[in-house]
Write a protein that holds these residues in place. Sequence first.
Motif, PDB file in Angstrom:
ATOM      1  N   LYS A 179       0.820  -1.215   0.000  1.00  0.00           N
ATOM      2  CA  LYS A 179       0.000   0.000   0.000  1.00  0.00           C
ATOM      3  C   LYS A 179       0.852   1.263   0.000  1.00  0.00           C
ATOM      4  N   GLN A 180       1.740   1.393   0.967  1.00  0.00           N
ATOM      5  CA  GLN A 180       2.542   2.607   1.081  1.00  0.00           C
ATOM      6  C   GLN A 180       3.505   2.796  -0.087  1.00  0.00           C
ATOM      7  N   PRO A 181       4.183   1.732  -0.568  1.00  0.00           N
ATOM      8  CA  PRO A 181       5.059   1.916  -1.735  1.00  0.00           C
ATOM      9  C   PRO A 181       4.330   2.492  -2.946  1.00  0.00           C
ATOM     10  N   MET A 182       3.105   2.045  -3.191  1.00  0.00           N
ATOM     11  CA  MET A 182       2.349   2.583  -4.329  1.00  0.00           C
ATOM     12  C   MET A 182       1.968   4.039  -4.090  1.00  0.00           C
ATOM     13  N   LEU A 183       1.600   4.362  -2.875  1.00  0.00           N
ATOM     14  CA  LEU A 183       1.258   5.752  -2.552  1.00  0.00           C
ATOM     15  C   LEU A 183       2.478   6.653  -2.733  1.00  0.00           C
TER      16      LEU A 183
END
Length: 272
Positions: free
Chosen positions: A211-215
Amino acid sequence: MDKKYVIAKSFCTPSKLPASDFVINPYVGCTHRCVYCYACFMGRFTGHKEKWGTYLEAKKYISYKLPRNLDEKTILIGSVTDAYNQAEKTYTLMPKILEQLENCPAHIEILTKSKLILRDIDLIKKITDISVGISLSNLIAEDNKIIEPGASTAEERIETLRVLHEAGINTYLFIAPYLPGITDVKKICAAAEGIVDYVCVENLNLRGSYKQPMLDIVKQQHSEVYDLWQDIYIKNHGKRYWLEVENKLHSLSKEIKIPLISYMYHEKIKKS
């Protein structure tokens, strides 16, 4: 690459996916390294501690026996791996798998992001009921190099569809995942016009470790839509957005010359 194998008892296993009854996954892991890949959860079941996308083991099947009563059933090749990931150049598992399916009564589907599938085009043509889908989220080369570094380029994937289609193979474009504010369905469909039999679209679900890497990537590459992503994936206000997208897809399906199938809310779709 040092070859690594894992013994697999089952060749073709039951599926929980809405559009397939059975799946074949020739590899444990995948080397496309797609940042958004939901299959990273597989490490919990395989015992791998490495980061998803950095490990891969080829399966050695004890038997290639298929399940019984496959009439009107669908077998999907590549649900938690891409059967034509870069390692397939070394392992060459797919030719033997395709040979086992030549007289299979089920509908066979292959989903891939790789032009390598063209290596096996003659074997694919021998299978009576088969469809090949190419997965693509957008046509932006700069983005794809970051979020799908091991996959074929968008241009190569479109060209792969063209070659398959001209060989008489049923083809479809799988626009997935739909990246909010980034994916241009109309533009992608235009690029595939005349070389696919239909188009599927699936929304992006973000959870867990990816989730965070894509954000972070969206913030860096597309800051203009970062607030939208936060609204959808941090504030959990995505329902209204995806309903709007689905309505747009419905309108678009009336404009374009290609059948358009929506797989939004994938987790809510149940088998009939």
